[in-house]
Design an enzyme around this catalytic site. Structure first.
Site, mmCIF file in Angstrom:
data_model
loop_
_atom_site.group_PDB
_atom_site.id
_atom_site.type_symbol
_atom_site.label_atom_id
_atom_site.label_comp_id
_atom_site.label_asym_id
_atom_site.label_seq_id
_atom_site.Cartn_x
_atom_site.Cartn_y
_atom_site.Cartn_z
ATOM 1 N N ASN A 131 -88.975 24.888 21.589
ATOM 2 C CA ASN A 131 -88.543 24.180 22.800
ATOM 3 C C ASN A 131 -89.722 23.350 23.298
ATOM 4 O O ASN A 131 -90.672 23.884 23.850
ATOM 5 C CB ASN A 131 -88.105 25.215 23.857
ATOM 6 N N LYS A 166 -89.826 21.251 25.644
ATOM 7 C CA LYS A 166 -89.771 20.987 27.098
ATOM 8 C C LYS A 166 -90.073 19.508 27.382
ATOM 9 O O LYS A 166 -89.741 18.651 26.568
ATOM 10 C CB LYS A 166 -90.718 21.936 27.833
ATOM 11 N N HIS A 172 -81.729 27.702 30.541
ATOM 12 C CA HIS A 172 -83.150 28.084 30.513
ATOM 13 C C HIS A 172 -83.584 28.433 31.936
ATOM 14 O O HIS A 172 -83.112 27.821 32.901
ATOM 15 C CB HIS A 172 -83.988 26.925 29.958
ATOM 16 N N GLU A 208 -86.112 27.718 33.554
ATOM 17 C CA GLU A 208 -86.644 26.580 34.318
ATOM 18 C C GLU A 208 -85.507 25.773 34.929
ATOM 19 O O GLU A 208 -85.622 25.250 36.039
ATOM 20 C CB GLU A 208 -87.543 25.725 33.410
ATOM 21 N N GLU A 252 -85.554 35.733 27.615
ATOM 22 C CA GLU A 252 -86.848 35.180 28.014
ATOM 23 C C GLU A 252 -87.233 35.705 29.394
ATOM 24 O O GLU A 252 -86.780 35.163 30.419
ATOM 25 C CB GLU A 252 -86.777 33.647 28.074
ATOM 26 N N GLY A 295 -94.966 30.840 29.524
ATOM 27 C CA GLY A 295 -96.126 29.996 29.794
ATOM 28 C C GLY A 295 -97.276 30.714 30.471
ATOM 29 O O GLY A 295 -98.189 30.075 31.001
ATOM 30 N N SER A 337 -94.265 33.261 25.747
ATOM 31 C CA SER A 337 -95.620 33.398 25.196
ATOM 32 C C SER A 337 -95.632 33.915 23.763
ATOM 33 O O SER A 337 -96.490 34.721 23.386
ATOM 34 C CB SER A 337 -96.486 34.274 26.107
HETATM 35 P P1 13P Z 1 -93.808 29.635 26.243
HETATM 36 O O1 13P Z 1 -93.709 29.967 24.773
HETATM 37 O O2 13P Z 1 -94.680 28.445 26.494
HETATM 38 O O3 13P Z 1 -94.153 30.839 27.051
HETATM 39 O O4 13P Z 1 -92.339 29.173 26.709
HETATM 40 C C1 13P Z 1 -91.259 29.972 26.403
HETATM 41 C C2 13P Z 1 -90.017 29.238 26.683
HETATM 42 O O5 13P Z 1 -89.676 28.997 27.829
HETATM 43 C C3 13P Z 1 -89.197 28.779 25.553
HETATM 44 O O6 13P Z 1 -87.953 28.334 25.956
#
Ligand code: 13P
Length: 260
Positions: free
Chosen positions: A13, A15, A103, A105, A175, A181, A221
């Protein structure tokens, strides 16, 4: 269906990173790092921003690269007066195979509710693509030990109205929000416990077929250093990778760690 029949899915992903030119560059580098044998044991998807989808699709098709194209979001309507949105049909026409839906976010920053997630999941199926539906708990929920209640609620709400075959063919990504992150990932045991509970819920609600077939990813992560351990768990069928997927060498190592 036993674990052996579920092919792991490793997804990157990206982003809101990478222009279309940068995305082409990353895909080319990634293609050099993958092996011809990879598709025999793992499915791979990359999820660029909307602006890079067409460019990445062109490279994947021209070089017949062993990666599926994915999107990060979609609207649920086929078309209409929805300024700024992108429809499922538009994605399908670009050979998008997987669409990330719900997601954290998007849930936290853009107000996506379980009802919106359910509409998007259904719309992705209607356009012939596969949803990767995300569920996950906040740190607060985790510390209150109510993680399972939260993620099972999200699972049931997001899949309401789907038929058993659709449920068996979708991807659920667990997740934990506190792990995204932050460099802090769930232990393999903790991630397995939640992914096992998600599968148990699908089994209980829809029976053995969908319960055995649904693929469940872990995300938060994920790095080359922890991916193998996570994917060795019986109910973790792949990983959804954010930051580490922007580094082609590291992402290829994560892909290869699905081999075991
Ligand atoms: P990270 O791997 O940067 O923690 O992000 C995970 C994520 O949100 C994947 O969709």
């Amino acid at each position: 269906m036993a674990r052996a029949n579920r092919k792991p899915l490793v997804s990157g992903n990206w982003k809101m990173h990478l222009t279309h030119l940068e995305a082409i560059n990353i895909i080319q580098k990634l293609s050099y790092s993958l092996d011809a044998s990879d598709p025999s044991y793992v499915d791979i998807s990359v999820h660029p921003a909307f602006t890079a989808l067409r460019s990445v699709q062109t490279v994947l098709d021209a070089d017949d690269l062993p990666m599926a194209l994915g999107a990060q979001n979609v609207h649920w309507a086929e078309k209409g007066a929805y300024t700024g949105e992108v429809s499922p049909g538009m994605l399908a026409k670009l050979n998008v195979s997987y669409v990330i839906v719900g997601h954290s976010e998007r849930r936290q920053l853009f107000g996506e509710t379980d009802e919106i997630v359910a509409k998007k999941v259904a719309a992705v199926f209607a356009a012939g693509m596969t949803p990767i539906m995300c569920v996950g708990e906040t740190l607060e929920v985790n510390e209150a030990a109510t993680t399972e209640e939260r993620v099972l609620g999200q699972l049931r709400a997001g899949t309401a109205g789907l038929d058993p075959e659709q449920i068996g063919s979708m991807v659920v990504a667990y997740e934990p929000i506190w792990a995204i992150g932050t460099g802090r990932h769930a232990t393999a045991d903790d991630a397995q416990a939640v992914c096992g509970a998600l599968r148990a819920a699908v089994l209980a609600d829809h029976g053995e077929g969908p319960g055995g077939a649904v693929r469940i990813q872990y995300g938060g992560s994920v790095k080359a250093a922890n991916a193998a351990d996570l994917m060795a768990q019986p109910d973790i069928d792949g990983v959804l990778v954010g930051g580490a997927s922007l580094d082609p060498g590291e992402f290829a190592q994560i892909v290869h760690s699905a081999r075991s």
